[in-house]
Design a protein around this motif. Structure first.
Motif, short mmCIF file in Angstrom:
data_model
loop_
_atom_site.label_atom_id
_atom_site.label_comp_id
_atom_site.label_asym_id
_atom_site.label_seq_id
_atom_site.Cartn_x
_atom_site.Cartn_y
_atom_site.Cartn_z
N ALA A 107 0.81 -1.22 0.00
CA ALA A 107 0.00 0.00 0.00
C ALA A 107 0.84 1.27 0.00
CB ALA A 107 -0.94 0.00 1.21
N GLY A 108 2.16 1.11 0.11
CA GLY A 108 3.04 2.27 0.10
C GLY A 108 3.10 3.02 1.42
N ILE A 109 2.68 2.38 2.51
CA ILE A 109 2.71 2.99 3.83
C ILE A 109 4.14 2.88 4.38
CG2 ILE A 109 1.85 2.77 6.20
CD1 ILE A 109 -0.77 1.66 4.89
N ARG A 110 4.63 3.94 5.00
CA ARG A 110 6.03 3.97 5.41
C ARG A 110 6.24 4.25 6.90
NH1 ARG A 110 6.22 1.47 1.64
NH2 ARG A 110 7.29 1.81 -0.34
N LYS A 111 5.16 4.18 7.70
CA LYS A 111 5.28 4.42 9.14
C LYS A 111 4.65 3.23 9.86
CE LYS A 111 6.56 8.59 7.83
NZ LYS A 111 7.96 9.05 7.88
N PHE A 112 5.43 2.60 10.75
CA PHE A 112 4.94 1.39 11.41
C PHE A 112 5.44 1.33 12.85
CE2 PHE A 112 4.32 -3.04 12.44
CZ PHE A 112 3.23 -3.43 11.68
N LEU A 113 4.51 1.27 13.80
CA LEU A 113 4.83 1.19 15.23
C LEU A 113 4.36 -0.17 15.75
CD1 LEU A 113 4.13 4.02 17.83
CD2 LEU A 113 3.90 1.62 18.40
N PHE A 114 5.26 -0.91 16.37
CA PHE A 114 4.98 -2.27 16.83
C PHE A 114 4.93 -2.35 18.35
CE2 PHE A 114 6.83 -6.56 17.91
CZ PHE A 114 5.69 -7.30 17.58
N LEU A 161 10.89 1.68 5.46
CA LEU A 161 9.90 2.09 6.47
C LEU A 161 10.59 2.76 7.65
CD1 LEU A 161 8.39 -0.17 4.83
CD2 LEU A 161 7.22 -0.75 6.96
N SER A 162 9.90 3.71 8.25
CA SER A 162 10.29 4.24 9.56
C SER A 162 9.53 3.42 10.59
CB SER A 162 9.91 5.71 9.68
OG SER A 162 10.64 6.50 8.77
N THR A 163 10.26 2.72 11.47
CA THR A 163 9.61 1.80 12.39
C THR A 163 10.00 2.09 13.84
OG1 THR A 163 11.42 0.18 12.23
CG2 THR A 163 9.60 -0.02 10.65
N ALA A 164 9.16 1.63 14.74
CA ALA A 164 9.44 1.73 16.17
C ALA A 164 8.91 0.49 16.87
CB ALA A 164 8.80 2.99 16.76
N CYS A 165 9.65 -0.02 17.83
CA CYS A 165 9.24 -1.15 18.65
C CYS A 165 9.22 -0.69 20.11
CB CYS A 165 10.20 -2.33 18.48
SG CYS A 165 10.29 -2.99 16.80
N ALA A 228 2.81 7.62 25.35
CA ALA A 228 4.08 7.25 24.71
C ALA A 228 3.86 6.87 23.25
CB ALA A 228 4.75 6.09 25.46
N HIS A 229 2.77 6.15 22.97
CA HIS A 229 2.44 5.81 21.58
C HIS A 229 2.22 7.06 20.75
CE1 HIS A 229 1.80 1.76 23.13
NE2 HIS A 229 1.76 1.33 21.89
N LEU A 230 1.49 8.01 21.31
CA LEU A 230 1.24 9.27 20.59
C LEU A 230 2.56 9.98 20.30
CD1 LEU A 230 -0.59 11.58 19.56
CD2 LEU A 230 -0.74 12.38 21.94
N THR A 231 3.43 10.03 21.29
CA THR A 231 4.72 10.70 21.12
C THR A 231 5.55 10.04 20.03
OG1 THR A 231 4.73 11.41 23.44
CG2 THR A 231 6.85 11.39 22.30
N VAL A 232 5.64 8.70 20.07
CA VAL A 232 6.42 7.98 19.08
C VAL A 232 5.79 8.10 17.69
CG1 VAL A 232 7.29 5.72 18.39
CG2 VAL A 232 7.38 6.40 20.79
N ALA A 233 4.46 7.99 17.61
CA ALA A 233 3.79 8.10 16.31
C ALA A 233 4.06 9.46 15.68
CB ALA A 233 2.29 7.88 16.48
N ARG A 234 4.02 10.50 16.47
CA ARG A 234 4.29 11.83 15.92
C ARG A 234 5.74 11.97 15.47
NH1 ARG A 234 0.47 15.84 19.71
NH2 ARG A 234 -1.35 15.67 18.30
N ARG A 235 6.66 11.32 16.15
CA ARG A 235 8.05 11.32 15.70
C ARG A 235 8.16 10.61 14.35
NH1 ARG A 235 13.39 11.31 17.51
NH2 ARG A 235 12.70 13.11 18.74
N LEU A 236 7.51 9.46 14.22
CA LEU A 236 7.55 8.74 12.96
C LEU A 236 6.94 9.57 11.83
CD1 LEU A 236 6.50 5.10 13.97
CD2 LEU A 236 8.80 5.94 13.51
N ALA A 237 5.88 10.30 12.15
CA ALA A 237 5.16 11.07 11.13
C ALA A 237 6.03 12.13 10.48
CB ALA A 237 3.91 11.70 11.73
#
Length: 327
Positions: A107-114, A161-165, A228-237
């Motif tokens: 789908a061409g999505i490039r942001k992924f938080l696990f 992808l920009s990813t976070a675990c 924390a999820h919000l903070t990391v998601a915004r960094r990935l964005a």
């Protein structure tokens, strides 16, 4: 951006979905409703019922909602059950992630938080655990989370992808009573359940090399975890280049099981002395998160203490078990 949150109607997922939505982020939830509850979600958040194993549904959801980032929380997470049903856990947690990542890449999505777990560390030698500590999980649940991290990072490297675990420690509490954990698998609801039934809470082992002989753990309020999820998601964005961030989510402070039992007695108004039983296999004497990396990288830290976790969890418990107040 539009974020797809898998497992977003569950206990942790709903807190993440609400935190994102309240902060003005556009979110859509995908949940198979095996443990999800519709009423946990704001009416403004679309809910797609289904599994990450359903590739056709994933493709339709990603395209139909214009998803540009994914927060993946959907997973089976009971340690004991994972020992009894390893094939199911690998199917749901690892194969499901594989199907999701393939759909994301196509789908061409490039942001992924696990959503990962401190279970990847197993029984660590270090009392304060940095992200660089060896990962030696001791049960299928922890194995699937570690395999998930490997897969997320490999997909990130291969497909830009920009990813976070995020490695959660012991999650507790609730932002509001109706969002509380409905399971009785973690220590605080286990204490509540015993007290409600007129039984003494159980402590497994009091001969550990700790100040009071009981295990020490790091507890994180679920509302802090959602933040924390919000903070990391915004960094990935806003991240222009591909890369991976792996961080612990905890308070960096330990609380012993006996201290927690005393606090539960105080909050609930009970005075029940816990019973001590034999140690459980695999329990480390002390497991506390090092939170230096997330503080340094993102300027984030937890703001709620253990009393707030117990008090809010008790309100949530009593909402579902009104008899508990008079037990």
């Amino acid at each position: 951006m539009t974020w797809l949150i898998t497992g977003g109607a569950g206990y942790i997922g709903a807190h993440v979905a609400r935190a994102m939505n309240d902060a003005g982020e556009k979110v859509v939830v995908l949940d198979d409703m095996s443990s999800g509850i519709v009423k946990r979600l704001p009416e403004s958040v679309p809910l797609v019922r289904g599994s990450v194993l359903d590739r056709e549904l994933l493709d339709h959801t990603l395209a139909g909602h214009g998803v540009t980032g994914v927060i993946h929380l959907a997973a089976k997470k009971q340690v004991g059950e994972s020992v009894e049903q390893p094939l199911r856990y690998y199917e749901e947690n690892v194969h499901g992630l594989t199907v999701l990542l393939d759909a994301v890449v196509k789908a061409g999505i490039r942001k992924f938080l696990f959503s990962s777990s401190a279970a990847v560390y197993g029984v660590p030698e270090a009392e304060v655990i940095p992200e660089s500590a060896p990962c030696l999980p001791i049960n299928p649940y922890g194995e699937t989370k570690l395999a998930g991290e490997w897969l997320v990072r490999a997909a990130g490297r291969a497909h830009g992808l920009s990813t976070a675990c995020l490695r959660y420690f012991n999650v507790a509490g609730t932002a509001r009573p109706e969002l509380a954990d409905t399971g009785v698998f973690n220590i605080i609801p286990m204490f509540f359940d015993r007290l409600t039934r007129g039984e003494a809470p159980r402590i497994f082992g009091d001969d550990y090399p700790t100040p009071d002989g009981t295990c020490i753990r790091d507890y994180i309020h679920v509302a802090d975890l959602a933040d924390a999820h919000l903070t990391v998601a915004r960094r990935l964005a806003v991240q222009d280049t591909a890369g991976d961030l792996t961080v612990n989510i905890g308070r960096g402070e330990g609380v012993s099981v006996r201290e927690l039992a005393d606090l539960v007695n105080e909050v609930t108004g009970r005075g029940v002395t816990p019973v001590v039983e034999a140690r459980r296999p695999g329990d480390a004497a002390k497991a506390v998160a090092s939170v230096e990396r997330i503080g340094r990288e993102l300027g984030w830290s937890a703001s709620r203490d253990v009393r707030e976790m117990v008090e809010s969890a008790w309100e949530g418990w009593c909402l579902r078990h009104p008899e508990a107040r008079g037990a």
